[in-house]
Design an enzyme around this catalytic site. Sequence first.
Site, mmCIF file in Angstrom:
data_model
loop_
_atom_site.group_PDB
_atom_site.id
_atom_site.type_symbol
_atom_site.label_atom_id
_atom_site.label_comp_id
_atom_site.label_asym_id
_atom_site.label_seq_id
_atom_site.Cartn_x
_atom_site.Cartn_y
_atom_site.Cartn_z
ATOM 1 N N ARG A 177 0.808 -1.237 0.000
ATOM 2 C CA ARG A 177 0.000 0.000 0.000
ATOM 3 C C ARG A 177 0.834 1.276 0.000
ATOM 4 O O ARG A 177 0.424 2.286 0.569
ATOM 5 C CB ARG A 177 -0.956 0.063 1.202
ATOM 6 C CG ARG A 177 -1.922 -1.057 1.311
ATOM 7 C CD ARG A 177 -2.903 -1.129 0.166
ATOM 8 N NE ARG A 177 -3.656 -2.350 0.305
ATOM 9 C CZ ARG A 177 -3.247 -3.527 -0.211
ATOM 10 N NH1 ARG A 177 -2.160 -3.602 -0.947
ATOM 11 N NH2 ARG A 177 -3.959 -4.609 -0.023
ATOM 12 N N SER A 224 -10.368 -0.545 4.125
ATOM 13 C CA SER A 224 -9.613 -0.887 5.338
ATOM 14 C C SER A 224 -8.924 0.351 5.886
ATOM 15 O O SER A 224 -8.202 1.031 5.158
ATOM 16 C CB SER A 224 -8.542 -1.929 5.024
ATOM 17 O OG SER A 224 -9.168 -3.111 4.620
ATOM 18 N N GLU A 294 -3.914 2.859 6.884
ATOM 19 C CA GLU A 294 -3.742 2.660 5.438
ATOM 20 C C GLU A 294 -4.353 3.857 4.709
ATOM 21 O O GLU A 294 -3.868 4.277 3.666
ATOM 22 C CB GLU A 294 -4.460 1.368 5.024
ATOM 23 C CG GLU A 294 -4.490 1.139 3.530
ATOM 24 C CD GLU A 294 -5.087 -0.204 3.134
ATOM 25 O OE1 GLU A 294 -4.909 -1.200 3.867
ATOM 26 O OE2 GLU A 294 -5.733 -0.250 2.073
HETATM 27 C C1 LIG Z 1 -15.515 -0.308 -0.192
HETATM 28 C C2 LIG Z 1 -14.032 -0.134 -0.389
HETATM 29 C C3 LIG Z 1 -13.229 -1.236 -0.654
HETATM 30 C C4 LIG Z 1 -11.848 -1.083 -0.820
HETATM 31 N N1 LIG Z 1 -11.093 -2.187 -1.091
HETATM 32 C C5 LIG Z 1 -9.765 -2.043 -1.288
HETATM 33 C C6 LIG Z 1 -8.945 -3.174 -1.604
HETATM 34 O O1 LIG Z 1 -9.413 -4.300 -1.724
HETATM 35 N N2 LIG Z 1 -7.619 -2.976 -1.771
HETATM 36 C C7 LIG Z 1 -7.050 -1.744 -1.655
HETATM 37 O O2 LIG Z 1 -5.828 -1.624 -1.831
HETATM 38 N N3 LIG Z 1 -7.798 -0.659 -1.356
HETATM 39 C C8 LIG Z 1 -9.127 -0.775 -1.173
HETATM 40 N N4 LIG Z 1 -9.886 0.325 -0.875
HETATM 41 C C9 LIG Z 1 -9.239 1.637 -0.685
HETATM 42 C C10 LIG Z 1 -9.127 2.487 -1.965
HETATM 43 O O3 LIG Z 1 -10.134 2.169 -2.896
HETATM 44 C C11 LIG Z 1 -7.751 2.334 -2.606
HETATM 45 O O4 LIG Z 1 -6.740 2.807 -1.747
HETATM 46 C C12 LIG Z 1 -7.600 3.063 -3.942
HETATM 47 O O5 LIG Z 1 -6.319 2.783 -4.414
HETATM 48 C C13 LIG Z 1 -7.785 4.576 -3.842
HETATM 49 O O6 LIG Z 1 -8.041 5.067 -5.137
HETATM 50 P P1 LIG Z 1 -8.774 6.466 -5.342
HETATM 51 O O7 LIG Z 1 -8.818 6.769 -6.786
HETATM 52 O O8 LIG Z 1 -10.062 6.491 -4.631
HETATM 53 O O9 LIG Z 1 -7.713 7.417 -4.641
HETATM 54 P P2 LIG Z 1 -7.998 8.647 -3.686
HETATM 55 O O10 LIG Z 1 -8.696 8.188 -2.458
HETATM 56 O O11 LIG Z 1 -8.591 9.752 -4.457
HETATM 57 O O12 LIG Z 1 -6.494 9.026 -3.298
HETATM 58 C C14 LIG Z 1 -5.706 8.143 -2.527
HETATM 59 C C15 LIG Z 1 -4.256 8.639 -2.609
HETATM 60 O O13 LIG Z 1 -3.835 8.526 -3.967
HETATM 61 C C16 LIG Z 1 -3.400 9.794 -4.457
HETATM 62 N N5 LIG Z 1 -3.820 9.903 -5.857
HETATM 63 C C17 LIG Z 1 -5.072 9.777 -6.364
HETATM 64 N N6 LIG Z 1 -5.049 9.954 -7.703
HETATM 65 C C18 LIG Z 1 -3.764 10.202 -8.038
HETATM 66 C C19 LIG Z 1 -3.105 10.514 -9.265
HETATM 67 N N7 LIG Z 1 -3.754 10.592 -10.428
HETATM 68 N N8 LIG Z 1 -1.769 10.732 -9.232
HETATM 69 C C20 LIG Z 1 -1.070 10.663 -8.070
HETATM 70 N N9 LIG Z 1 -1.638 10.394 -6.882
HETATM 71 C C21 LIG Z 1 -2.974 10.160 -6.865
HETATM 72 C C22 LIG Z 1 -4.101 10.820 -3.576
HETATM 73 O O14 LIG Z 1 -3.401 12.047 -3.558
HETATM 74 C C23 LIG Z 1 -4.106 10.110 -2.233
HETATM 75 O O15 LIG Z 1 -2.871 10.295 -1.585
HETATM 76 C C24 LIG Z 1 -11.270 0.200 -0.717
HETATM 77 C C25 LIG Z 1 -12.083 1.307 -0.466
HETATM 78 C C26 LIG Z 1 -13.449 1.152 -0.310
HETATM 79 C C27 LIG Z 1 -14.297 2.361 -0.040
#
Ligand SMILES: Cc1cc2nc3c(=O)[nH]c(=O)nc-3n(C[C@H](O)[C@H](O)[C@H](O)COP(=O)(O)OP(=O)(O)OC[C@H]3O[C@@H](n4cnc5c(N)ncnc54)[C@H](O)[C@@H]3O)c2cc1C
Length: 300
Positions: A177, A224, A294
């Site tokens: 992560r 998580s 996380e």
């Molecule tokens: C119901 C649910 C289930 C989930 N299951 C999982 C799972 O199984 N495994 C897992 O790993 N995670 C899981 N997550 C957490 C989350 O979806 C992940 O961490 C995902 O990678 C975040 O993506 P996001 O686009 O929503 O990023 P955001 O929440 O928008 O951002 C997260 C981080 O990434 C950075 N970021 C976003 N976009 C960019 C970009 N274009 N360039 C550079 N940095 C960027 C942001 O600045 C921030 O620091 C889950 C979340 C939910 C709500």
Amino acid sequence: MNNYQRKNQKTVESGESIFSSLETPLKDFSNIKIGGHAKYLFAPKTVEELEQIIRWSARKNLEFLPLGGCSNILFGNVANLVLILDKNLPKTLEAEDNFVIVSANYGINSFIEETKKYRLGGLEFLAGIPAHLGGTVFMNAGAFGKNILKFVKWIEIIDSEGKKKKISREKIDFSYRQTSIKGFIIRICFELENKTEAEISSEQKRIIRERQKRHPYDFPSLGSVFKNPPAQFAGKLIEECGLKGKKIGGAQISEKHANFIINRENARFEDVMKLIELCKETVFKMKNIRLEPEIRIINK
Ligand SMILES: Cc1cc2nc3c(=O)[nH]c(=O)nc-3n(C[C@H](O)[C@H](O)[C@H](O)COP(=O)(O)OP(=O)(O)OC[C@H]3O[C@@H](n4cnc5c(N)ncnc54)[C@H](O)[C@@H]3O)c2cc1C
């Protein structure tokens, strides 16, 4: 521009151009539905606009934060940050052989659907999460023993000076992560696996069923909250400490999965933070294990 958009925008003069800063509260974008108004919140429509905003932030000495699906960010005080949503940037996807070059603002679920048509798969382990590709790569999202960086060949970013740069996977440090990526990811090249549409669909369905069985999908959350400590499960530790179902204000440690904090009713940033601190303190006291979040807690 409709009335809603007009009402929710203000302009910021940069000396070189004028950007529209959204006045929409962050809770409207956040998956856990928490977050107030940001001073600087942009949703550029072109990569050139994005570059200008990043250069403007650098001149103002302000840090910028890319926002994708906002499924892993807990927003607190963001007054000193320039928040940049990827959602209005152009969406592109090109596939050739096993390689797919895609804009980072694609949702993971649409990407799985789209690449299935080319009989390319491998990312089904992330099916059902409300994230964009840029966020999943930045976080090195993973599940069921797999992680996304394994499928990445290169990324293209806009760096803190507003310049485009391509970075191959070999140049990215990544672990559980986390990655060493700095900048705004705009494009990603994936190398996917040859699979039939039926194989991909059945794996997608299996993963989504698993998630629905284990995770609380009926309330807003950020997935998580804590990383699993080595050879342990954070959710199990929290549950063994008797905290499952614990409520503070409108936030609650999920009764279904103790590593999820849900927004039960109008939860505030402080409610979630108090639950996070309670989990950390109790697990340390009872198990001598330090839990590490996380989720990204943004409170500058
Ligand atoms: C119901 C649910 C289930 C989930 N299951 C999982 C799972 O199984 N495994 C897992 O790993 N995670 C899981 N997550 C957490 C989350 O979806 C992940 O961490 C995902 O990678 C975040 O993506 P996001 O686009 O929503 O990023 P955001 O929440 O928008 O951002 C997260 C981080 O990434 C950075 N970021 C976003 N976009 C960019 C970009 N274009 N360039 C550079 N940095 C960027 C942001 O600045 C921030 O620091 C889950 C979340 C939910 C709500």
